[in-house]
Motif scaffolding. Sequence first.
Motif, mmCIF file in Angstrom:
data_model
loop_
_atom_site.group_PDB
_atom_site.id
_atom_site.type_symbol
_atom_site.label_atom_id
_atom_site.label_comp_id
_atom_site.label_asym_id
_atom_site.label_seq_id
_atom_site.Cartn_x
_atom_site.Cartn_y
_atom_site.Cartn_z
ATOM 1 N N ASP A 1 9.419 10.554 9.222
ATOM 2 C CA ASP A 1 9.634 10.002 10.838
ATOM 3 C C ASP A 1 10.936 9.337 10.868
ATOM 4 O O ASP A 1 11.533 8.593 10.277
ATOM 5 N N GLU A 2 11.475 9.325 12.136
ATOM 6 C CA GLU A 2 12.609 8.522 12.620
ATOM 7 C C GLU A 2 12.438 7.070 12.414
ATOM 8 O O GLU A 2 13.305 6.273 12.387
ATOM 9 N N GLY A 3 11.313 6.603 12.652
ATOM 10 C CA GLY A 3 10.991 4.995 12.361
ATOM 11 C C GLY A 3 10.994 4.713 11.088
ATOM 12 O O GLY A 3 10.638 5.404 10.054
ATOM 13 N N LYS A 4 11.603 3.436 10.699
ATOM 14 C CA LYS A 4 11.703 3.000 9.522
ATOM 15 C C LYS A 4 10.575 2.603 8.822
ATOM 16 O O LYS A 4 9.669 2.086 9.566
ATOM 17 N N LEU A 5 10.521 2.531 7.388
ATOM 18 C CA LEU A 5 9.447 2.046 6.858
ATOM 19 C C LEU A 5 9.889 1.254 5.745
ATOM 20 O O LEU A 5 10.797 1.691 4.814
ATOM 21 N N GLU A 6 9.575 -0.066 5.785
ATOM 22 C CA GLU A 6 10.157 -1.072 4.802
ATOM 23 C C GLU A 6 8.984 -1.356 3.641
ATOM 24 O O GLU A 6 7.853 -1.642 4.073
ATOM 25 N N ILE A 7 9.601 -1.371 2.524
ATOM 26 C CA ILE A 7 8.747 -1.507 1.347
ATOM 27 C C ILE A 7 9.264 -2.923 0.634
ATOM 28 O O ILE A 7 10.587 -2.942 0.323
ATOM 29 N N GLU A 8 8.287 -3.807 0.376
ATOM 30 C CA GLU A 8 8.791 -5.185 -0.399
ATOM 31 C C GLU A 8 7.758 -5.242 -1.444
ATOM 32 O O GLU A 8 6.431 -5.020 -1.498
ATOM 33 N N ALA A 9 8.240 -5.343 -2.826
ATOM 34 C CA ALA A 9 7.456 -5.735 -4.139
ATOM 35 C C ALA A 9 8.352 -6.389 -4.867
ATOM 36 O O ALA A 9 9.397 -5.982 -5.275
ATOM 37 N N GLN A 10 7.773 -7.413 -5.574
ATOM 38 C CA GLN A 10 8.300 -8.236 -6.773
ATOM 39 C C GLN A 10 9.797 -8.622 -6.363
ATOM 40 O O GLN A 10 10.884 -8.592 -7.074
ATOM 41 N N GLY A 11 9.843 -9.087 -4.856
ATOM 42 C CA GLY A 11 11.318 -9.563 -4.707
ATOM 43 C C GLY A 11 12.151 -8.731 -4.300
ATOM 44 O O GLY A 11 13.357 -8.883 -3.749
ATOM 45 N N GLY A 12 12.105 -7.518 -4.508
ATOM 46 C CA GLY A 12 12.663 -6.274 -4.135
ATOM 47 C C GLY A 12 12.390 -5.640 -2.658
ATOM 48 O O GLY A 12 11.175 -5.703 -2.299
ATOM 49 N N LYS A 13 13.471 -5.241 -1.784
ATOM 50 C CA LYS A 13 13.055 -4.656 -0.638
ATOM 51 C C LYS A 13 13.793 -3.417 -0.339
ATOM 52 O O LYS A 13 15.078 -3.515 -0.592
ATOM 53 N N VAL B 1 7.145 2.829 -6.432
ATOM 54 C CA VAL B 1 6.980 1.338 -6.685
ATOM 55 C C VAL B 1 5.947 1.470 -7.960
ATOM 56 O O VAL B 1 5.041 1.782 -7.888
ATOM 57 N N ARG B 2 6.474 1.035 -9.215
ATOM 58 C CA ARG B 2 5.816 0.903 -10.341
ATOM 59 C C ARG B 2 5.316 -0.460 -10.470
ATOM 60 O O ARG B 2 5.836 -1.384 -9.959
ATOM 61 N N GLU B 3 4.285 -0.637 -11.253
ATOM 62 C CA GLU B 3 3.661 -1.956 -11.415
ATOM 63 C C GLU B 3 4.329 -3.002 -11.736
ATOM 64 O O GLU B 3 5.248 -2.814 -12.945
ATOM 65 N N ASN B 4 4.279 -4.082 -10.919
ATOM 66 C CA ASN B 4 5.216 -5.151 -11.271
ATOM 67 C C ASN B 4 6.440 -5.054 -11.400
ATOM 68 O O ASN B 4 7.448 -5.707 -12.134
ATOM 69 N N GLN B 5 7.235 -4.102 -10.582
ATOM 70 C CA GLN B 5 8.551 -3.854 -10.560
ATOM 71 C C GLN B 5 8.925 -3.511 -9.161
ATOM 72 O O GLN B 5 8.274 -3.376 -8.144
ATOM 73 N N LYS B 6 10.219 -3.911 -8.801
ATOM 74 C CA LYS B 6 10.776 -3.513 -7.557
ATOM 75 C C LYS B 6 10.565 -2.223 -7.193
ATOM 76 O O LYS B 6 10.800 -1.301 -7.891
ATOM 77 N N PRO B 7 10.841 -1.922 -5.802
ATOM 78 C CA PRO B 7 10.745 -0.641 -5.324
ATOM 79 C C PRO B 7 12.072 0.512 -5.749
ATOM 80 O O PRO B 7 12.944 -0.360 -5.832
ATOM 81 N N SER B 8 12.025 1.319 -6.025
ATOM 82 C CA SER B 8 13.055 2.184 -6.399
ATOM 83 C C SER B 8 14.188 2.198 -5.187
ATOM 84 O O SER B 8 13.676 2.479 -4.141
#
Length: 808
Positions: A297-309, A320-327
């Motif tokens: 969709d045109e709307g943004k989708l923000e992903i945050e994990a392990q301090g990465g966004k 997003v792999r376990e205990n890792q930042k999003p690619s």
Amino acid sequence: MNSTRHIPAWFCFLISVCSASVVIADAQSREQVLTVTVNPNQGIRDISAKYLDNPDLWEDILTANNLKTADQVAAGMTLIIPVQSISQANSSLEAATKLIKQATENGAARFAIAEIDRSVKIRDESIEKRKAGLWAECTKLANTASDEAKKAYEISLKQQNVAVEAIVDYCQGDVHRRKTVDSLWEAISKAGVLAEGETIRTLARSYADLVFSDSSRLKLGEESQAMIRKLRANILDDTGEATVSMSKGVLSALLSGGKKGNQLNLDIPGININNESKQFFVGVGEKGAGARIANYDEGKLEIEAQGGKVVLGKNQGSVVRENQKPSEPTDLLPSPRLLEPPDNAERFNTDIALTWERVQGAEYYLLQFSDEETFPKLLWEETVPAGKADKKDAASDNIRANFPSHLGTGTFYWRVSSVSADQLPGPPGRSGYFRVMKDSEPPYLVILSPDQGASFTESFAEISGNTEKDATLSIQDHAVKTDSKGEFRFRCDLSEGENRIVIKAADRAGNVNSLERIVSRVTEEKSDLTFDSSLPRAGKNHFLVKNKSFSLSGKTWPRGLVSIRNSEKDSSESKEFSAAAVADDKGMFRINARLSGLKDEFLVTVISPAGETLTENIIAESDDEPPVIRFNEVISSPTAQKKLIIAGETEGAASLTLNGADIPLTVSESEIRNPKSLFNFPFELKPGKNVMRLEARDAVGNISIFEKEILSDSDAPVIAGYDLSQKKAKGGDELRVTVKVKDAIAVKKIAPFEMKIGESDYAGQMLRSDTGGEYIGVFRVPGNIGGTVKLKSITLSDYLGNTKKYDF
């Protein structure tokens, strides 16, 4: 009745001066009363603004001085102003009015009617006290009104935000639910309701669509599990909020584009999602496998994990792999171009090949089917391997899959998504559609000429007729063209003697209609008197007729005179009959005759144009007896079988049909009048009611009908739910177990069951209730056992032998 007496201002001033000791003694409970003298050119609003900091409180000054109108205030006049009383009353009234407005805006008129009505009424009473100059009472009532308004506000906040439910709009295969307080999964079907705290799961080859109050839709793929943590709706502003926790599987979301206040939050362990997208995909693997997220969709989708966004734009994905930042966001693969079948194609069987172009980088493809263009529900979904590319032959390198034949007939929409090596599915492509039709009706076919049994002296016969438009026609295995109306004409070569001409018409579905004409080629010197082979016979020249009036047709000399009359031994006055007709140029004739009884003898005479004569004696007999149908075995209903073998014999039948379809007959006794024929055919049964209609027809058109309704039930009884009278029990307690069941026929009277009480097992038998919809077991717990009560198993059987043991 309370009354108020107004005291002149000058008298009040004197009292305040003369009673100074009283004012001083009560200084902490009484306010300061100002005494002011009106200056020239000073209006009452000016005085109110100066001493009360509010020009709009001038009416209170008039009330304090027993004045009616503002023009009564004149220069040099002395006025008293109870500043604190007026100010407090005004502030309290303003506060009450503000709280009443706030409560009303939050739905108090709907959720806290009594409280808000009471608040308004008390506020109005305080206004009246103010008008009467009773400011202390006004303040007290206004404060009470504020308290009631606060209550109304708090009640409204609680009641406007309520728990709602999600609806299972579609499900396929094994879909289960589990409530928070339960440890057992139970099946859920279409239109099932899910509330806060409930979990839903799908097993292999199973799917479910959830619809929320704002029409947002979540699709759960196979082997998925999600819990509805929060499901609330604000009744007042018609907005909602839902939080869904994914523990495994895949989920596709199509959110409503409705009110801004609507929220659907997705909870994935270890991952925060801030979502503005209306259409996205989430795949959560087993423990340790991480998650895959794609935005369509045109709307943004923000992903945050392990301090990465990361922020996903349209048609981007991240892993997003376990205990890792999003690619980092990666562009999704495009959808492939659909090739076959073309849109609006019609197919007459389910053996359909679907093809699409290969997409570079695709690991596999996701093929989906629906019966609606917008894909609100999935009829079927499967993955198709990409395989290795063939660079030499681009045409043969297209991807191919087969239509799932179990979907049957109907209009189907299909679409394909490309899935990358990191398991991110691309956006759904443009859907194609086609129709699968069941066409078992052969095309119509009419032969206009020649007539059956016609004779020709020429070496050919012209075949003419018409058939269904676009049908493929053949005569004697020669392809014959038809015109735009389906009409045809074909010259067919004839051999000396009898010729069997076969005409076939086939439609696009492969259905074939076949007719034949038996004609003869004769020379004039070999002309004879022959009767049509299609005339029903009981023997040579012994014709069977349904009605007393009948037609006799055949072939003889061209233009010959054909006559018929009663034979000499059957020519009494009451039976005397005669008729005549002239054969056509090809020698074909038809002559009408009449029976006087059930069986008459006739003499048929033909005189050729050259004067030659031919005669034949014939017998015509009335036949109004229908054929007989007999079965080898009684056809049982109800039955647990899915297919019956129907066998038996007919007597006197020329044809037999089952629900309109022809059934082959094997002649067992070749008696001409009442031939006996055997039949043996399978009858497939679908669950529920099946109608079997057999029609036997003899040569003259008499019909016998056998019709029977067969109820098929091959499924064991199903548990609809159960109830235990106690969760725990001890020795001596009486336990009652109730199990609700469903079955198409009827369940047996007794059902064996097993219980577990504490660490001990107990076995017994339940009895079916009079209504037949439940089993009830009542027993007393032995004295030496006790603990938690659990139903371990129950075995259900119906009277057709369908049995199933249910373990809990």
